[in-house]
Design a protein around this motif. Structure first.
Motif, short mmCIF file in Angstrom:
data_model
loop_
_atom_site.label_atom_id
_atom_site.label_comp_id
_atom_site.label_asym_id
_atom_site.label_seq_id
_atom_site.Cartn_x
_atom_site.Cartn_y
_atom_site.Cartn_z
N THR A 82 0.87 -1.22 0.21
CA THR A 82 0.14 -0.04 -0.09
C THR A 82 0.85 1.24 -0.06
O THR A 82 1.74 1.45 0.80
N PRO A 83 0.73 2.18 -0.76
CA PRO A 83 1.58 3.39 -1.07
C PRO A 83 1.23 4.20 0.15
O PRO A 83 -0.03 4.21 0.56
N VAL A 84 1.83 5.12 0.54
CA VAL A 84 1.97 6.00 1.61
C VAL A 84 1.95 7.59 1.15
O VAL A 84 2.76 7.63 0.17
N GLY A 85 0.97 8.28 1.28
CA GLY A 85 0.88 9.91 0.82
C GLY A 85 1.46 10.61 2.00
O GLY A 85 2.02 11.68 1.46
N GLN A 86 1.38 10.16 3.07
CA GLN A 86 1.56 11.30 4.13
C GLN A 86 1.97 10.72 5.37
O GLN A 86 1.43 9.81 6.01
N ILE A 87 3.16 11.03 6.14
CA ILE A 87 3.24 10.62 7.36
C ILE A 87 3.74 11.80 8.37
O ILE A 87 4.80 12.61 8.18
N GLY A 88 2.92 12.27 9.31
CA GLY A 88 3.05 13.38 10.08
C GLY A 88 2.88 14.64 9.05
O GLY A 88 1.76 14.81 8.29
N ASP A 89 4.15 15.43 8.88
CA ASP A 89 3.96 16.68 8.18
C ASP A 89 4.84 16.33 6.74
O ASP A 89 4.88 17.07 5.92
N PHE A 90 5.18 15.12 6.66
CA PHE A 90 5.99 14.69 5.40
C PHE A 90 5.19 14.11 4.56
O PHE A 90 4.12 13.16 4.74
N THR A 91 5.30 14.52 3.20
CA THR A 91 4.36 14.07 2.09
C THR A 91 5.18 13.07 1.08
O THR A 91 6.42 13.32 0.87
N PHE A 92 4.62 12.30 0.36
CA PHE A 92 5.26 11.33 -0.36
C PHE A 92 4.35 11.24 -1.74
O PHE A 92 3.00 11.49 -1.69
N GLU A 93 5.07 11.11 -2.94
CA GLU A 93 4.08 10.97 -4.33
C GLU A 93 3.82 9.32 -4.13
O GLU A 93 4.44 8.39 -3.84
N VAL A 94 2.76 9.17 -4.81
CA VAL A 94 2.26 7.78 -5.06
C VAL A 94 2.97 7.37 -6.49
O VAL A 94 2.50 7.47 -7.49
N GLY A 95 4.33 6.83 -6.40
CA GLY A 95 4.93 7.12 -7.49
C GLY A 95 5.02 5.82 -8.34
O GLY A 95 4.61 4.69 -7.87
N ALA A 96 5.82 5.89 -9.30
CA ALA A 96 5.74 4.72 -10.44
C ALA A 96 6.40 3.50 -9.67
O ALA A 96 5.80 2.49 -9.77
N MET A 97 7.55 3.70 -8.85
CA MET A 97 8.17 2.33 -8.04
C MET A 97 7.25 1.76 -7.40
O MET A 97 6.81 0.30 -7.20
N ALA A 98 6.58 2.63 -6.62
CA ALA A 98 5.45 1.91 -5.59
C ALA A 98 4.25 1.33 -6.06
O ALA A 98 3.90 0.20 -5.96
N LEU A 99 3.81 1.92 -7.26
CA LEU A 99 2.90 1.27 -7.89
C LEU A 99 3.31 0.02 -8.88
O LEU A 99 2.53 -1.02 -8.69
N ASP A 100 4.63 0.00 -9.18
CA ASP A 100 5.02 -1.24 -9.80
C ASP A 100 5.35 -2.41 -8.89
O ASP A 100 4.77 -3.57 -9.13
N ILE A 101 5.70 -2.02 -7.78
CA ILE A 101 5.96 -3.13 -6.76
C ILE A 101 4.69 -3.80 -6.33
O ILE A 101 4.31 -4.79 -6.16
N ALA A 102 3.53 -2.87 -6.22
CA ALA A 102 2.29 -3.26 -5.76
C ALA A 102 1.70 -4.20 -6.79
O ALA A 102 1.10 -5.04 -6.46
N GLU A 103 1.81 -3.77 -7.97
CA GLU A 103 1.26 -4.56 -9.22
C GLU A 103 1.98 -6.06 -9.34
O GLU A 103 1.60 -7.03 -9.39
N SER A 104 3.24 -5.89 -9.13
CA SER A 104 4.27 -7.21 -9.07
C SER A 104 3.67 -8.05 -7.90
O SER A 104 4.03 -9.30 -8.12
N TYR A 105 3.49 -7.58 -6.84
CA TYR A 105 3.11 -8.31 -5.74
C TYR A 105 1.78 -8.73 -5.98
O TYR A 105 1.63 -10.14 -5.57
N GLU A 106 0.64 -8.12 -6.42
CA GLU A 106 -0.36 -8.67 -6.84
C GLU A 106 -0.40 -9.87 -7.82
O GLU A 106 -0.99 -10.72 -7.75
N THR A 107 0.38 -9.88 -8.95
CA THR A 107 0.64 -10.65 -9.96
C THR A 107 1.23 -12.04 -9.26
O THR A 107 0.74 -13.13 -9.82
N LEU A 108 2.21 -11.62 -8.37
CA LEU A 108 2.89 -12.84 -7.52
C LEU A 108 1.88 -13.83 -6.86
O LEU A 108 1.81 -14.96 -6.97
N VAL A 109 1.03 -13.10 -6.07
CA VAL A 109 0.25 -13.82 -5.11
C VAL A 109 -0.74 -14.45 -5.78
O VAL A 109 -1.40 -15.71 -5.17
N ARG A 110 -1.10 -14.01 -6.96
CA ARG A 110 -2.24 -14.85 -7.76
C ARG A 110 -1.82 -15.83 -9.03
O ARG A 110 -2.53 -16.31 -9.63
N SER A 111 -0.49 -16.01 -9.12
CA SER A 111 0.42 -16.88 -10.01
C SER A 111 0.13 -18.04 -9.67
O SER A 111 -0.24 -18.79 -8.67
#
Length: 289
Positions: free
Chosen positions: A260-289
């Motif tokens: 699950t990507p994180v967009g904010q921790i306290g006052d710190f913000t993060f982008e829901v970026g390409a690497m986070a989304l790619d890892i999420a997709e790869s994990y989804e593919t793996l668990v259903r393979s």
């Protein structure tokens, strides 16, 4: 399923046999209720197959040993129990909860060596742990509670008692409109969320806390392997909280959280970026393979 978790149709495996869901009960003087002598596993079944099921069963038994009791069922028997539960409830995509605990018996004090060890397995349909955070990014609070030193707790065990400060932290986070909370450890390093491990990205490289005082999750280990297969540099190290300002992406990992990507921790913000989304997709593919 609907209603409270104590009032549902279905079957739960308990102490070697399937029982009606509403009849799966324990005595009020069960040792685990008073002294947290309990260990558990959270697992997900995808398309009829529990991801890394045997590894979870092995960890359940190992956790019990770490808090000084023996699960009275072998790994093969635990695997069979999980299969029975899924079949009896007609589930192919589900969350599976295996739990073992010291029950009621001759002892009702801190010591409980004479009390029987009991075990149960339940399963139910359960969607995304953080709702729509998989696309929008979860919002995390900063917990006031810290993961304790491994000299004070068996930090490698998935034990119920170790989640007390997690529950408190998550309640405080939800009261602030957050999905979860990030916890530091007893030294002040970044540790984890209340029920998930944490990863950060900076300039195309991944940084993740060294699991030397908290659970080295099975999903965490799986994601580390995915990153290595993608030739993405990974640094398992101690991370100071002020370093969060320099990280560009962040995600959580866990059986319930999945990736699950994180967009904010306290006052710190993060982008829901390409690497986070790619890892999420790869994990989804793996668990259903």
């Amino acid at each position: 399923m609907s209603g409270g978790y104590d009032d549902r149709d279905g079957k739960i495996w308990m102490d070697g046999k399937l029982v009606e869901w509403r009849d799966a009960k324990v005595h009020i003087l069960s040792h685990a209720l008073h002294y947290a002598s309990s260990v558990f596993e959270g697992e997900r079944c995808y398309g009829g197959t529990i991801f890394k099921s045997r590894q979870h069963s092995e960890r359940l038994r190992a956790s019990a040993n770490l808090i000084d009791f023996e699960v009275p069922y072998s790994v093969d028997q635990i695997e069979d129990a999980k299969a029975q539960v899924l079949k009896a409830n007609g589930l192919t995509d589900a969350y599976v909860r295996a739990i073992a605990w010291r029950g009621a018996g001759p002892d009702m004090g801190v010591a409980s060596a004479r009390n029987p060890v009991r075990m149960a397995v339940a399963a139910w349909e359960w969607g995304a742990y953080y709702g729509d955070a998989k696309t929008k990014g979860a919002k995390l609070d900063l917990s006031k509670w810290k993961r304790p030193s491994p000299e004070t707790i068996p930090s490698e065990a998935k034990a119920a008692g170790l989640y007390m400060i997690c529950t408190m932290s998550k309640h405080a986070a939800e009261a602030k409109g957050c999905s979860d909370a990030m916890m530091l450890d007893y030294r002040g390093y970044v540790a984890e969320a209340t029920g998930a491990n944490i990863f950060f990205v900076k300039d195309g490289e991944v940084h993740t806390p060294k699991p030397d005082c908290f659970l080295n999750g099975i999903t965490r280990q799986t994601v580390l392997q995915l990153l290595r297969e993608k030739d993405i540099p990974v640094h398992e190290r101690h991370i100071m909280p002020e370093e969060l300002e320099g990280f560009q992406q962040c995600w959580l990992t866990g059986t319930a959280a999945e990736v699950t990507p994180v967009g904010q921790i306290g006052d710190f913000t993060f982008e829901v970026g390409a690497m986070a989304l790619d890892i999420a997709e790869s994990y989804e593919t793996l668990v259903r393979s």
